[in-house]
Write an enzyme that holds these catalytic residues in place. Structure first.
Site, PDB file in Angstrom:
ATOM      1  N   GLU A   1     165.369  78.532  99.598  1.00 58.25           N
ATOM      2  CA  GLU A   1     165.292  77.348  98.732  1.00 58.25           C
ATOM      3  C   GLU A   1     166.639  76.639  98.791  1.00 58.25           C
ATOM      4  O   GLU A   1     167.566  77.119  99.439  1.00 58.25           O
ATOM      5  CB  GLU A   1     164.922  77.727  97.299  1.00 58.25           C
ATOM      6  CG  GLU A   1     165.902  78.681  96.636  1.00 58.25           C
ATOM      7  CD  GLU A   1     165.550  79.006  95.193  1.00 58.25           C
ATOM      8  OE1 GLU A   1     164.991  78.155  94.492  1.00 58.25           O
ATOM      9  OE2 GLU A   1     165.861  80.121  94.758  1.00 58.25           O
TER      10      GLU A   1
ATOM     11  N   ARG B   1     160.381  81.640  81.089  1.00 62.12           N
ATOM     12  CA  ARG B   1     161.395  81.936  82.120  1.00 62.12           C
ATOM     13  C   ARG B   1     162.747  82.257  81.474  1.00 62.12           C
ATOM     14  O   ARG B   1     163.495  83.104  81.966  1.00 62.12           O
ATOM     15  CB  ARG B   1     161.511  80.750  83.091  1.00 62.12           C
ATOM     16  CG  ARG B   1     162.300  81.097  84.342  1.00 62.12           C
ATOM     17  CD  ARG B   1     162.199  80.011  85.395  1.00 62.12           C
ATOM     18  NE  ARG B   1     162.795  78.750  84.958  1.00 62.12           N
ATOM     19  CZ  ARG B   1     162.726  77.614  85.643  1.00 62.12           C
ATOM     20  NH1 ARG B   1     162.082  77.575  86.811  1.00 62.12           N
ATOM     21  NH2 ARG B   1     163.282  76.517  85.187  1.00 62.12           N
TER      22      ARG B   1
ATOM     23  N   LYS C   1     167.162  82.550  86.168  1.00 59.41           N
ATOM     24  CA  LYS C   1     168.024  81.363  86.094  1.00 59.41           C
ATOM     25  C   LYS C   1     169.322  81.806  85.420  1.00 59.41           C
ATOM     26  O   LYS C   1     169.642  81.445  84.287  1.00 59.41           O
ATOM     27  CB  LYS C   1     167.319  80.225  85.346  1.00 59.41           C
ATOM     28  CG  LYS C   1     167.831  78.862  85.804  1.00 59.41           C
ATOM     29  CD  LYS C   1     166.882  77.756  85.412  1.00 59.41           C
ATOM     30  CE  LYS C   1     167.569  76.410  85.456  1.00 59.41           C
ATOM     31  NZ  LYS C   1     167.956  75.937  86.780  1.00 59.41           N
TER      32      LYS C   1
HETATM   33  C1  LIG Z   1     167.684  77.683  92.286  1.00 62.42           C
HETATM   34  C2  LIG Z   1     166.627  76.777  91.762  1.00 62.42           C
HETATM   35  N1  LIG Z   1     165.471  76.691  92.436  1.00 62.42           N
HETATM   36  C3  LIG Z   1     164.459  75.897  92.010  1.00 62.42           C
HETATM   37  C4  LIG Z   1     164.592  75.141  90.865  1.00 62.42           C
HETATM   38  C5  LIG Z   1     163.454  74.291  90.395  1.00 62.42           C
HETATM   39  O1  LIG Z   1     162.893  74.847  89.235  1.00 62.42           O
HETATM   40  P1  LIG Z   1     162.135  73.921  88.188  1.00 62.42           P
HETATM   41  O2  LIG Z   1     161.084  73.225  88.952  1.00 62.42           O
HETATM   42  O3  LIG Z   1     161.607  74.866  87.172  1.00 62.42           O
HETATM   43  O4  LIG Z   1     163.158  72.994  87.646  1.00 62.42           O
HETATM   44  C6  LIG Z   1     165.787  75.189  90.135  1.00 62.42           C
HETATM   45  C7  LIG Z   1     165.957  74.397  88.909  1.00 62.42           C
HETATM   46  O5  LIG Z   1     165.707  74.861  87.846  1.00 62.42           O
HETATM   47  C8  LIG Z   1     166.825  76.041  90.590  1.00 62.42           C
HETATM   48  O6  LIG Z   1     167.961  76.129  89.902  1.00 62.42           O
END
Ligand SMILES: Cc1ncc(COP(=O)(O)O)c(C=O)c1O
Length: 365
Positions: free
Chosen positions: A222, A86, A186
């Site tokens: 989300e 990622r 991200k």
């Molecule tokens: C916007 C957003 N959505 C979802 C997540 C959850 O992702 P992960 O499960 O990879 O931490 C994160 C955190 O990284 C995030 O910043």
């Protein structure tokens, strides 16, 4: 000055503490390979000109993952290869060079190994690792930077929500990211916009914001930093499908696979409107590295509020994921990776000298 005392007796929260080490690597677009030698150096300030591209144009991406000590005293990373992939995809989306995945892995492992004394005892917390990359070239005009830095630091953390058994969300008629934008990366630019909304949620005694889609159709997207799952009448578990506005959470994917493959539950990836959630929802949960799997206890929207009992399904999924992460239960997916220990203090110092020996003048810039 370091903030993290090994084996602190205070329960840990989710707060930053300085720790002794960080990883640094500098890159230049006109060089082959782009990325120079990586070095583990004492944690501290990093050189950055006021005109650096990151400061005007937000050319930066980051990651977050955890290492955890098990009852067997072994330290495991959870799905670090997924974070590496990622990190690469996020960088590519905003025009930064990919940091090779095997080097990401080595940097994270090396940091955790050097910080092993700061990985909390089993059950007392985890060591959170924060890799980041940003454009350092001084730029006045809007252009892709040609000089970059990758940095990895970390610190011990405890539960995100210390004394709470779930989260309360404010559903806002606003989007976190738009189609064609950078929501699925991200990228640092995705996060500041949520802060004013989060303050509004906090003023109402709520923990976070649930964003809807940018097209105004009322579909759930989300939260500011986690993925959302709704549980509807009849037990249907629904999560919004991934698109270019939603971050493909590694915990989201883990929750779906655990639910389907270990718990025999059906999980639907389909659009879920806030209206359907408020009328047919019987529970909900959020997933993310920092939160793991957290039940949603309340969902407040413009016209109404729904309170939920802590979801039993969320508890089962959380327990399964936590068991795999900590090494307490078998890992049928091969998700964990043991961190090789660094043999002695002497070795650590030798590695440090070698690592910092390369282009030290650049570091001191
Ligand atoms: C916007 C957003 N959505 C979802 C997540 C959850 O992702 P992960 O499960 O990879 O931490 C994160 C955190 O990284 C995030 O910043």
């Amino acid at each position: 000055m370091m903030d993290a005392e090994p084996r602190d007796s205070e329960p840990l929260g989710f707060a930053f503490r300085r720790t002794p080490w960080m990883f640094r690597c500098l890159g230049e677009a006109d060089r082959e390979p782009v990325w120079g030698p990586g070095r583990f150096v004492p944690y501290g300030d990093i050189p950055l000109e006021p005109a650096a591209a990151i400061l005007s144009y937000g050319c930066g991406v980051f990651e977050g993952l955890k290492a955890e000590r098990g009852e067997d005293d072994r330290i495991r990373l959870f799905r670090v290869d997924a974070n590496a992939a990622r990190f690469r995809r996020s960088a590519e989306r905003i025009g930064l060079p990919a940091f090779p995945e095997e080097r990401f892995l080595a940097a994270v492992e090396g940091l955790v190994a050097r910080s092993a004394d700061l990985v909390p005892p089993a059950g007392a917390g985890t060591f959170y690792v924060r890799p980041l990359m940003h454009g350092t070239e001084p730029l006045l005009g809007h252009a892709a930077p040609r000089r970059f830095a990758a940095t990895v630091y970390g610190c011990p953390v405890g539960d995100y929500f210390r004394s709470r058994d779930g989260v309360r969300l404010l559903a806002v008629d606003a989007a976190r990211a738009a189609p064609g934008g950078t929501g699925s990366a991200k990228a640092i630019g995705n996060y500041a916009g949520a802060l004013a909304w989060r303050r509004r949620a906090a003023e109402r005694g709520l923990d976070d914001v649930l964003f809807l889609d940018a097209a105004g159709t009322g579909r759930i997207s989300e939260t500011a930093g986690s993925n959302f799952f709704g549980i509807l009448e009849g037990g249907e578990i629904v999560t919004p499908p991934l698109d270019d506005t939603i971050l493909a959470g590694i915990t989201r994917d883990s929750a779906i696979r655990v639910a389907r493959e270990l718990l025999g539950l059906e999980v639907l990836e389909r659009p879920l409107s806030i209206d359907e959630m408020l009328s047919r929802g019987v529970g909900a949960f959020c997933t993310g590295t920092a939160w793991t799997v957290v039940p949603v206890l309340a969902l407040e929207a413009t016209a109404c509020r729904r309170d939920f009992e802590p979801s039993e399904v969320a508890g089962r999924i959380r327990q399964a994921i936590r068991g795999i992460q900590s090494g307490a239960r078998p890992d049928p997916f091969g998700w964990t990776r043991e961190v090789p220990s660094i043999r002695s203090k002497h070795d650590t110092e030798a590695t440090h000298r070698t690592d910092t020996g390369g282009d030290a003048a650049e570091e001191a810039m």
